[in-house]
Enzyme design. Structure first.
Site, mmCIF file in Angstrom:
data_model
loop_
_atom_site.group_PDB
_atom_site.id
_atom_site.type_symbol
_atom_site.label_atom_id
_atom_site.label_comp_id
_atom_site.label_asym_id
_atom_site.label_seq_id
_atom_site.Cartn_x
_atom_site.Cartn_y
_atom_site.Cartn_z
ATOM 1 N N PRO A 93 10.258 -1.921 7.613
ATOM 2 C CA PRO A 93 9.892 -3.231 8.133
ATOM 3 C C PRO A 93 8.805 -3.952 7.330
ATOM 4 O O PRO A 93 7.904 -3.316 6.790
ATOM 5 C CB PRO A 93 9.373 -2.918 9.548
ATOM 6 C CG PRO A 93 8.984 -1.490 9.512
ATOM 7 C CD PRO A 93 9.935 -0.835 8.545
ATOM 8 N N ASN A 94 8.974 -5.236 7.262
ATOM 9 C CA ASN A 94 8.033 -6.175 6.623
ATOM 10 C C ASN A 94 8.052 -6.120 5.096
ATOM 11 O O ASN A 94 7.396 -6.930 4.437
ATOM 12 C CB ASN A 94 6.594 -5.970 7.137
ATOM 13 C CG ASN A 94 6.494 -6.223 8.626
ATOM 14 O OD1 ASN A 94 6.920 -7.286 9.088
ATOM 15 N ND2 ASN A 94 5.984 -5.277 9.385
ATOM 16 N N ARG A 148 3.287 -11.140 1.410
ATOM 17 C CA ARG A 148 2.567 -10.413 2.461
ATOM 18 C C ARG A 148 1.325 -9.735 1.869
ATOM 19 O O ARG A 148 1.457 -8.876 0.988
ATOM 20 C CB ARG A 148 3.514 -9.354 3.017
ATOM 21 C CG ARG A 148 2.894 -8.381 3.946
ATOM 22 C CD ARG A 148 3.806 -7.181 4.166
ATOM 23 N NE ARG A 148 3.218 -6.308 5.150
ATOM 24 C CZ ARG A 148 3.550 -5.032 5.301
ATOM 25 N NH1 ARG A 148 4.480 -4.499 4.548
ATOM 26 N NH2 ARG A 148 2.946 -4.307 6.204
ATOM 27 N N TYR A 169 -0.533 -5.354 -1.256
ATOM 28 C CA TYR A 169 0.809 -4.938 -1.669
ATOM 29 C C TYR A 169 1.276 -5.546 -3.000
ATOM 30 O O TYR A 169 2.377 -5.257 -3.446
ATOM 31 C CB TYR A 169 1.819 -5.284 -0.561
ATOM 32 C CG TYR A 169 1.514 -4.566 0.738
ATOM 33 C CD1 TYR A 169 1.624 -3.181 0.824
ATOM 34 C CD2 TYR A 169 1.091 -5.264 1.865
ATOM 35 C CE1 TYR A 169 1.325 -2.505 2.003
ATOM 36 C CE2 TYR A 169 0.794 -4.603 3.057
ATOM 37 C CZ TYR A 169 0.909 -3.223 3.104
ATOM 38 O OH TYR A 169 0.617 -2.554 4.274
ATOM 39 N N ASN A 180 10.464 4.193 2.208
ATOM 40 C CA ASN A 180 9.166 3.665 2.622
ATOM 41 C C ASN A 180 9.359 3.177 4.059
ATOM 42 O O ASN A 180 9.884 2.089 4.271
ATOM 43 C CB ASN A 180 8.734 2.515 1.712
ATOM 44 C CG ASN A 180 7.371 1.962 2.106
ATOM 45 O OD1 ASN A 180 6.855 2.276 3.182
ATOM 46 N ND2 ASN A 180 6.794 1.135 1.263
ATOM 47 N N ALA A 204 5.331 0.682 8.706
ATOM 48 C CA ALA A 204 4.479 1.115 9.823
ATOM 49 C C ALA A 204 5.134 2.210 10.670
ATOM 50 O O ALA A 204 4.433 2.973 11.346
ATOM 51 C CB ALA A 204 4.114 -0.082 10.700
ATOM 52 N N GLU A 264 8.945 10.363 0.529
ATOM 53 C CA GLU A 264 8.268 9.264 1.239
ATOM 54 C C GLU A 264 7.396 8.514 0.236
ATOM 55 O O GLU A 264 6.620 9.150 -0.491
ATOM 56 C CB GLU A 264 7.401 9.891 2.353
ATOM 57 C CG GLU A 264 6.523 8.899 3.083
ATOM 58 C CD GLU A 264 5.570 9.609 4.057
ATOM 59 O OE1 GLU A 264 5.683 10.838 4.283
ATOM 60 O OE2 GLU A 264 4.669 8.911 4.565
ATOM 61 N N HIS A 271 4.764 5.046 -0.504
ATOM 62 C CA HIS A 271 3.985 3.915 -0.009
ATOM 63 C C HIS A 271 3.417 3.169 -1.201
ATOM 64 O O HIS A 271 2.977 3.781 -2.183
ATOM 65 C CB HIS A 271 2.858 4.375 0.920
ATOM 66 C CG HIS A 271 3.398 5.038 2.150
ATOM 67 N ND1 HIS A 271 3.969 4.330 3.179
ATOM 68 C CD2 HIS A 271 3.517 6.342 2.476
ATOM 69 C CE1 HIS A 271 4.397 5.179 4.094
ATOM 70 N NE2 HIS A 271 4.140 6.404 3.688
ATOM 71 N N ARG A 286 -7.138 3.358 3.742
ATOM 72 C CA ARG A 286 -7.101 2.166 4.599
ATOM 73 C C ARG A 286 -7.495 2.524 6.037
ATOM 74 O O ARG A 286 -8.276 3.437 6.243
ATOM 75 C CB ARG A 286 -5.705 1.532 4.504
ATOM 76 C CG ARG A 286 -5.348 1.133 3.060
ATOM 77 C CD ARG A 286 -3.964 0.515 2.971
ATOM 78 N NE ARG A 286 -3.874 -0.705 3.774
ATOM 79 C CZ ARG A 286 -2.714 -1.259 4.149
ATOM 80 N NH1 ARG A 286 -1.573 -0.697 3.784
ATOM 81 N NH2 ARG A 286 -2.702 -2.368 4.871
HETATM 82 C C1 DQA Z 1 3.186 0.798 3.652
HETATM 83 C C2 DQA Z 1 1.938 1.273 4.397
HETATM 84 C C3 DQA Z 1 2.119 1.125 5.903
HETATM 85 O O1 DQA Z 1 0.954 1.546 6.589
HETATM 86 C C4 DQA Z 1 2.386 -0.314 6.263
HETATM 87 O O2 DQA Z 1 2.614 -0.447 7.635
HETATM 88 C C5 DQA Z 1 3.501 -0.903 5.464
HETATM 89 C C6 DQA Z 1 3.573 -0.616 4.043
HETATM 90 C C7 DQA Z 1 2.991 0.843 2.123
HETATM 91 O O3 DQA Z 1 4.002 0.817 1.430
HETATM 92 O O4 DQA Z 1 1.869 0.850 1.641
HETATM 93 O O5 DQA Z 1 4.294 -1.683 5.966
HETATM 94 O O6 DQA Z 1 4.251 1.679 3.972
#
Ligand code: DQA
Length: 148
Positions: free
Chosen positions: A10-11, A18, A23, A74, A77, A98, A100, A107
């Site tokens: 998501p996102n 964003r 990011y 990835n 959240a 996994e 990120h 963070r």
């Molecule tokens: C993320 C880190 C997560 O905590 C966050 O909610 C994201 C992006 C990252 O790629 O750094 O959406 O997965």
């Protein structure tokens, strides 16, 4: 050819706009282009997808049973609380990495815990878009190793 599914949670469709200080400015389309280029270099066949709803991410993970030797994910959240995504990863019984973009350990407190971490092969965090490219290298090596 080795088949790897890359799943963005998501996102991540909003990459580039964003929180660019966290990011970066690379958009999802640009990131996917880099992933495809790297995959070609490594002789990996890659498919990418991005979903916001948890159910769609679970469906994408299950999809690896039909098409895929490994998964790079990835979970956004969902990383921090989705037992359903964790169970889906455990269910497919293939290597999952996994990733990120940000260094989640530097963070907010809630980002320091990953509920999927115990069921993945390993994590690559904090290398911005490069986290995915490093994961492709790692996946290539570990799948090659498992075939020996
Ligand atoms: C993320 C880190 C997560 O905590 C966050 O909610 C994201 C992006 C990252 O790629 O750094 O959406 O997965």
């Amino acid at each position: 050819m080795t088949r790897v599914l890359v799943i963005h949670g998501p996102n991540l469709n909003l990459l580039g706009v964003r929180e660019p200080d966290v990011y970066g400015r690379c958009t999802l389309a640009q990131l996917n282009e880099r992933i495809h280029e790297k995959a070609q270099e490594l002789s990996i066949e890659v498919r990418t997808s991005q979903s916001n709803p948890e159910a769609d991410i679970i469906g994408a993970i299950h999809g690896a049973l039909e098409w895929g030797d490994g998964v790079i994910i990835n979970p956004g959240a969902f990383t921090h609380y989705s037992y359903a995504i964790r169970d889906a990863i455990a269910a497919i019984r293939m290597p999952v990495i996994e990733v990120h973009i940000s260094n989640v350990h530097g963070r907010e407190e809630f980002r320091r815990h990953s509920v999927v971490a115990p069921v993945v092969y390993g994590q690559i965090v904090g290398f911005s878009a490069n986290s995915y490219l490093l994961a492709l290298h790692a996946m290539r090596d570990l799948l090659e190793e498992s075939r020996r």
